[in-house]
Design a protein around this motif. Structure first.
Motif, PDB file in Angstrom:
ATOM      1  N   PRO A 126      51.586 -20.645 -24.104  1.00  0.00           N
ATOM      2  CA  PRO A 126      50.973 -21.621 -24.727  1.00  0.00           C
ATOM      3  C   PRO A 126      52.228 -22.717 -24.875  1.00  0.00           C
ATOM      4  O   PRO A 126      52.905 -22.789 -25.184  1.00  0.00           O
ATOM      5  CB  PRO A 126      50.600 -20.724 -26.546  1.00  0.00           C
ATOM      6  N   LYS A 127      50.942 -23.657 -24.582  1.00  0.00           N
ATOM      7  CA  LYS A 127      51.400 -25.491 -24.510  1.00  0.00           C
ATOM      8  C   LYS A 127      51.233 -26.135 -25.820  1.00  0.00           C
ATOM      9  O   LYS A 127      49.992 -26.160 -26.256  1.00  0.00           O
ATOM     10  CB  LYS A 127      51.561 -25.630 -23.116  1.00  0.00           C
ATOM     11  N   ARG A 128      51.650 -26.802 -26.523  1.00  0.00           N
ATOM     12  CA  ARG A 128      51.406 -27.319 -27.670  1.00  0.00           C
ATOM     13  C   ARG A 128      50.645 -28.958 -27.407  1.00  0.00           C
ATOM     14  O   ARG A 128      51.364 -29.726 -26.398  1.00  0.00           O
ATOM     15  CB  ARG A 128      52.127 -28.146 -29.081  1.00  0.00           C
ATOM     16  N   VAL A 129      49.538 -29.778 -27.503  1.00  0.00           N
ATOM     17  CA  VAL A 129      48.898 -30.785 -27.139  1.00  0.00           C
ATOM     18  C   VAL A 129      48.050 -31.110 -28.548  1.00  0.00           C
ATOM     19  O   VAL A 129      47.981 -30.653 -29.440  1.00  0.00           O
ATOM     20  CB  VAL A 129      47.685 -29.853 -26.269  1.00  0.00           C
ATOM     21  N   LEU A 130      48.080 -32.482 -28.269  1.00  0.00           N
ATOM     22  CA  LEU A 130      48.239 -33.294 -29.479  1.00  0.00           C
ATOM     23  C   LEU A 130      47.019 -33.769 -28.789  1.00  0.00           C
ATOM     24  O   LEU A 130      47.152 -34.706 -27.900  1.00  0.00           O
ATOM     25  CB  LEU A 130      48.985 -33.364 -30.293  1.00  0.00           C
ATOM     26  N   MET A 131      45.362 -33.776 -30.075  1.00  0.00           N
ATOM     27  CA  MET A 131      44.795 -34.887 -29.633  1.00  0.00           C
ATOM     28  C   MET A 131      43.843 -36.085 -30.643  1.00  0.00           C
ATOM     29  O   MET A 131      43.562 -35.115 -31.337  1.00  0.00           O
ATOM     30  CB  MET A 131      43.831 -33.940 -28.968  1.00  0.00           C
TER      31      MET A 131
ATOM     32  N   GLY B 267      50.479 -34.273 -24.311  1.00  0.00           N
ATOM     33  CA  GLY B 267      51.297 -33.033 -24.080  1.00  0.00           C
ATOM     34  C   GLY B 267      50.545 -32.133 -22.998  1.00  0.00           C
ATOM     35  O   GLY B 267      50.243 -30.801 -22.589  1.00  0.00           O
ATOM     36  N   VAL B 268      50.034 -32.998 -21.643  1.00  0.00           N
ATOM     37  CA  VAL B 268      49.159 -33.443 -20.514  1.00  0.00           C
ATOM     38  C   VAL B 268      50.520 -33.864 -19.970  1.00  0.00           C
ATOM     39  O   VAL B 268      49.942 -34.940 -19.607  1.00  0.00           O
ATOM     40  CB  VAL B 268      47.934 -32.761 -20.817  1.00  0.00           C
ATOM     41  N   SER B 269      50.363 -33.281 -18.418  1.00  0.00           N
ATOM     42  CA  SER B 269      51.021 -33.671 -17.550  1.00  0.00           C
ATOM     43  C   SER B 269      50.511 -34.671 -16.676  1.00  0.00           C
ATOM     44  O   SER B 269      49.365 -35.057 -16.729  1.00  0.00           O
ATOM     45  CB  SER B 269      51.631 -32.307 -16.346  1.00  0.00           C
ATOM     46  N   GLU B 270      51.187 -36.053 -16.266  1.00  0.00           N
ATOM     47  CA  GLU B 270      50.447 -37.447 -15.792  1.00  0.00           C
ATOM     48  C   GLU B 270      50.403 -37.154 -14.859  1.00  0.00           C
ATOM     49  O   GLU B 270      49.567 -38.169 -14.622  1.00  0.00           O
ATOM     50  CB  GLU B 270      51.308 -38.682 -16.728  1.00  0.00           C
ATOM     51  N   THR B 271      51.418 -36.334 -13.814  1.00  0.00           N
ATOM     52  CA  THR B 271      51.749 -36.486 -12.262  1.00  0.00           C
ATOM     53  C   THR B 271      51.102 -34.942 -11.756  1.00  0.00           C
ATOM     54  O   THR B 271      51.761 -34.108 -12.826  1.00  0.00           O
ATOM     55  CB  THR B 271      52.866 -36.929 -12.421  1.00  0.00           C
TER      56      THR B 271
ATOM     57  N   PRO C 173      48.246 -28.349 -18.990  1.00  0.00           N
ATOM     58  CA  PRO C 173      49.346 -28.769 -20.350  1.00  0.00           C
ATOM     59  C   PRO C 173      51.070 -28.605 -19.943  1.00  0.00           C
ATOM     60  O   PRO C 173      50.947 -27.293 -19.332  1.00  0.00           O
ATOM     61  CB  PRO C 173      47.846 -28.015 -21.245  1.00  0.00           C
ATOM     62  N   VAL C 174      52.240 -29.499 -20.481  1.00  0.00           N
ATOM     63  CA  VAL C 174      52.450 -29.562 -20.154  1.00  0.00           C
ATOM     64  C   VAL C 174      53.636 -28.669 -21.764  1.00  0.00           C
ATOM     65  O   VAL C 174      54.611 -28.845 -21.697  1.00  0.00           O
ATOM     66  CB  VAL C 174      53.970 -30.378 -19.672  1.00  0.00           C
ATOM     67  N   GLY C 175      52.740 -29.144 -23.063  1.00  0.00           N
ATOM     68  CA  GLY C 175      53.330 -29.110 -24.170  1.00  0.00           C
ATOM     69  C   GLY C 175      53.960 -30.236 -24.356  1.00  0.00           C
ATOM     70  O   GLY C 175      55.116 -31.213 -23.877  1.00  0.00           O
ATOM     71  N   THR C 176      53.851 -30.794 -25.977  1.00  0.00           N
ATOM     72  CA  THR C 176      54.631 -32.122 -26.284  1.00  0.00           C
ATOM     73  C   THR C 176      55.015 -31.509 -27.848  1.00  0.00           C
ATOM     74  O   THR C 176      55.796 -30.883 -28.972  1.00  0.00           O
ATOM     75  CB  THR C 176      53.929 -33.361 -26.463  1.00  0.00           C
ATOM     76  N   GLY C 177      56.119 -32.128 -27.711  1.00  0.00           N
ATOM     77  CA  GLY C 177      57.422 -32.311 -29.363  1.00  0.00           C
ATOM     78  C   GLY C 177      56.939 -33.273 -30.226  1.00  0.00           C
ATOM     79  O   GLY C 177      57.975 -32.917 -31.502  1.00  0.00           O
TER      80      GLY C 177
ATOM     81  N   GLU D 221      43.441 -41.537 -22.639  1.00  0.00           N
ATOM     82  CA  GLU D 221      44.403 -41.782 -21.991  1.00  0.00           C
ATOM     83  C   GLU D 221      45.140 -40.207 -22.040  1.00  0.00           C
ATOM     84  O   GLU D 221      45.367 -40.046 -23.168  1.00  0.00           O
ATOM     85  CB  GLU D 221      45.543 -42.826 -22.691  1.00  0.00           C
ATOM     86  N   PHE D 222      46.031 -39.791 -20.941  1.00  0.00           N
ATOM     87  CA  PHE D 222      46.932 -38.298 -21.194  1.00  0.00           C
ATOM     88  C   PHE D 222      48.220 -38.891 -20.870  1.00  0.00           C
ATOM     89  O   PHE D 222      48.986 -40.107 -20.484  1.00  0.00           O
ATOM     90  CB  PHE D 222      46.729 -38.087 -19.814  1.00  0.00           C
ATOM     91  N   LYS D 223      49.316 -38.575 -21.497  1.00  0.00           N
ATOM     92  CA  LYS D 223      50.789 -38.564 -21.841  1.00  0.00           C
ATOM     93  C   LYS D 223      51.796 -36.974 -21.484  1.00  0.00           C
ATOM     94  O   LYS D 223      51.800 -36.290 -22.596  1.00  0.00           O
ATOM     95  CB  LYS D 223      51.348 -38.905 -22.726  1.00  0.00           C
ATOM     96  N   SER D 224      52.653 -36.972 -21.245  1.00  0.00           N
ATOM     97  CA  SER D 224      52.681 -35.311 -20.916  1.00  0.00           C
ATOM     98  C   SER D 224      54.025 -35.609 -22.349  1.00  0.00           C
ATOM     99  O   SER D 224      53.775 -34.737 -23.089  1.00  0.00           O
ATOM    100  CB  SER D 224      54.055 -35.558 -19.719  1.00  0.00           C
ATOM    101  N   ALA D 225      54.795 -36.928 -22.244  1.00  0.00           N
ATOM    102  CA  ALA D 225      55.910 -36.561 -23.965  1.00  0.00           C
ATOM    103  C   ALA D 225      56.589 -35.258 -24.176  1.00  0.00           C
ATOM    104  O   ALA D 225      56.129 -34.985 -25.325  1.00  0.00           O
ATOM    105  CB  ALA D 225      54.493 -36.899 -24.880  1.00  0.00           C
ATOM    106  N   THR D 226      56.855 -34.323 -23.579  1.00  0.00           N
ATOM    107  CA  THR D 226      57.160 -33.221 -23.567  1.00  0.00           C
ATOM    108  C   THR D 226      58.704 -33.308 -24.774  1.00  0.00           C
ATOM    109  O   THR D 226      58.373 -32.441 -25.840  1.00  0.00           O
ATOM    110  CB  THR D 226      58.206 -32.716 -22.416  1.00  0.00           C
ATOM    111  N   GLY D 227      59.378 -34.104 -24.873  1.00  0.00           N
ATOM    112  CA  GLY D 227      60.058 -34.617 -26.347  1.00  0.00           C
ATOM    113  C   GLY D 227      59.618 -35.417 -27.800  1.00  0.00           C
ATOM    114  O   GLY D 227      60.160 -34.712 -28.632  1.00  0.00           O
ATOM    115  N   GLY D 228      59.343 -36.070 -26.677  1.00  0.00           N
ATOM    116  CA  GLY D 228      58.391 -37.349 -28.131  1.00  0.00           C
ATOM    117  C   GLY D 228      58.064 -38.187 -26.577  1.00  0.00           C
ATOM    118  O   GLY D 228      57.746 -38.704 -26.098  1.00  0.00           O
TER     119      GLY D 228
END
Length: 570
Positions: A122-127, A69-73, A78-82, A32-39
């Motif tokens: 660089p874009k922060r991604v959490l796996m 941290g990865v775009s869903e749409t 990668p878009v980065g997540t906080g 499953e991927f979620k952008s979660a750019t802010g949280g």
């Protein structure tokens, strides 16, 4: 397709490769991927933990992935997540919170933080690596079980609940060893295990907690003891050799040294505890300096040890982790002049090495789950379940032959690691083409060893001009045959290849007396390399007939090329 850039030499390169593969495949039941750019909602993540864990179990996988941290749409990127950005304690507390609300205190196997580069930024991604539900026990989140339906979260259906609950798989390493107590363990081994555990966790509060615990409390915390009793895993890793009689079959490891003539020159048998046995075995192995020319332009040879230290540790510890101790067999390390062979009792769960080399491979389960988890905790084996792939990468980087796994003997896994170059052309092609992926290098290695490979693999190698020759007699392409000797060998191979087809034509004429082009087409078309087009195959037949005519072996019975027959020349 590349969705981002990253440094190939990065220590987390394998995870960047995995992220690329997951993004290519995109979302399914265990990813499953979620952008979660802010949280992102922690409770929602908990629901996904339950769903992915249950679906991984039903799919026969060991784990699944939840990626932030990865775009869903729109475009996949990668878009980065906080999410939980800051001190490492934030993520540790989050892992703990997850464990407080799941079945059997389950939490993430690992959390990998990556920084893929998109448009130079660089874009922060959490796996988040989520373990599969254990056999017989669906994973709950706050007393509810979840599942996936496409991209949606839904309650776990009853038939799936029944499927998981009806599973039965005993972890032998988790079973209690009758008669074994804390006194049956080696105190020095326990002290060493404490230090490695603290090193692995690398958190001040965990170090403080471990230091405050007694040996029994520490081993109970990490599940190697239960209610004052010792598990099989604890005895294998930390047991006192004087108490190995408590096993039905005491586990042992035997190192043997063979001379060039195949005669046994020396040997040593190692008993428990196994937590430090690899260091003892490594001290026995003669790891000589090897010099060779990886290419033909350099005037200076490359120097390297015959065997990479990490490689040997990984393979030896894998044997300890995955052996079937109930069979009563022994682990063997056989050191020969130019190779090391390692065998252990059991079978190879992935079935084929090609399966393991795939980027997205994950084992269906571990034979000795508790033992394996403990060895990860003690820094003995790789936590990413990609140790075998790294072994192959190490050999590729040295331009050495790939390891050979052998599963032909029942209840035994055998691997041979080579300590020198086997075929110069193989070495040259790896040096000249560092971009080749691991699966392609594996196929080239099979060719240099004269092993058969699938027809589709042959076609793939031919398409990229890496090999030539018949399916059952492949050789490395002339593109890498840059020395006079190499070119001569190439010419001999090509000549042999043509002689093979010419002999078929001559044999046909000896049997039937005459033949037309259509007859030779039926005889040869399916024998030609798949990389040739139909027109090229047609021209090949004419070339072969013309060559035989020039050799004065065959002739035509008339001057009309459309109606003439080919016959043997008297």
């Amino acid at each position: 397709m590349a969705y981002f850039e990253y440094e190939k030499d990065d220590g987390k390169a394998e995870y960047y490769e995995l992220l690329q593969e997951l993004m290519e495949r995109w979302e399914y039941e265990i990813v499953e991927f979620k952008s979660a750019t802010g949280g992102y909602s922690e409770d929602k993540i908990g629901q996904y933990v339950s769903a992915i864990s249950n679906e991984a179990n039903l799919a026969g996988k060991q784990y699944g992935w939840f990626v932030l941290g990865v775009s869903e749409t729109g475009m996949r990127r990668p878009v980065g997540t906080g999410f939980k950005k800051g001190p490492g304690t934030l993520m540790e507390r989050f892992k703990y919170m997850i464990s407080q609300n799941t079945t059997d205190a389950m939490t993430f196997l690992d959390i990998i933080e990556l920084y893929p580069v998109v448009d130079g930024e660089p874009k922060r991604v959490l796996m988040f690596k989520i373990p599969a539900a254990v056999a017989g026990m669906p994973t709950e989140w706050k007393t509810r079980c979840y599942a996936r339906s496409g991209e949606s979260l839904i309650p776990l259906q009853q038939y799936k609940i029944d499927a998981i609950r009806n599973q039965e798989r005993r972890d032998w390493s988790k079973l209690l060893l009758s008669g074994a107590t804390i006194e049956s363990l080696d105190r020095d081994a326990i002290a060493f295990a404490r230090e490695k555990y603290k090193e692995r966790r690398n958190q001040p509060h965990i170090t403080e907690e471990v230091d405050s615990l007694s040996d029994e409390e520490f081993l109970t915390k990490i599940k190697l003891m239960r209610n004052g009793q010792v598990t099989n895993a604890a005895m294998i890793l930390l047991g006192n050799a004087e108490y190995d009689y408590l096993f039905a079959n005491a586990p042992t490891i035997m190192w043997r040294l063979y001379g060039a003539d195949g005669e046994l020159k020396d040997y040593t048998i190692f008993r428990i505890p196994f937590i430090r046995v690899v260091d003892q075995i490594s001290a026995k192995i003669r790891n000589l300096t090897y010099r060779y020319m990886p290419n033909q332009l350099s005037l200076f040879p490359k120097e390297t040890q015959q065997y990479d230290t990490w490689l040997l540790r990984e393979l030896l510890n894998n044997c300890i982790a995955h052996s079937n101790y109930q069979l009563g067999g022994r682990i063997y390390i056989n050191e020969c002049e130019e190779s090391i062979n390692i065998t252990n009792p059991g079978d190879f769960l992935p079935q084929t090495i090609e399966t393991v080399l795939q980027t997205t491979y994950s084992p269906p389960f571990y034979r000795n789950q508790l033992l394996t988890e403990s060895m990860v905790n003690f820094y003995m084996i790789d936590t990413a379940t990609s140790g075998i792939k790294r072994v192959y990468r190490i050999q590729r980087k040295k331009y050495f032959p790939m390891p050979d796994y052998n599963f032909s003997t029942a209840n035994q896994v055998s691997v041979t690691v080579y300590g020198k170059v086997m075929n110069d052309q193989y070495t040259y092609i790896l040096y000249e083409h560092p971009e080749l992926d691991l699966e392609t290098v594996y196929l080239l290695d099979q060719v240099q060893k004269g092993q058969s490979i699938p027809k589709e693999a042959v076609a793939y190698l031919r398409k990229h001009k890496l090999v030539e020759g018949r399916v059952n007699h492949l050789f490395l392409s002339a593109e890498v045959a840059k020395t006079v000797e190499g070119e001569a060998q190439y010419i001999r191979n090509r000549a042999f290849d043509d002689r093979y087809y010419q002999d078929m034509i001559v044999d046909y004429l000896k049997k039937f007396g005459v033949g037309q082009k259509k007859d030779f087409r039926k005889l040869l078309m399916d024998k030609f390399p798949d990389v040739l087009t139909e027109k090229q195959k047609e021209r090949k037949i004419l070339t072969l007939l013309s060559a035989l005519k020039r050799q004065d072996k065959i002739d035509t019975d008339s001057d009309n090329p459309r109606t003439c027959h080919w016959v043997l020349k008297k």
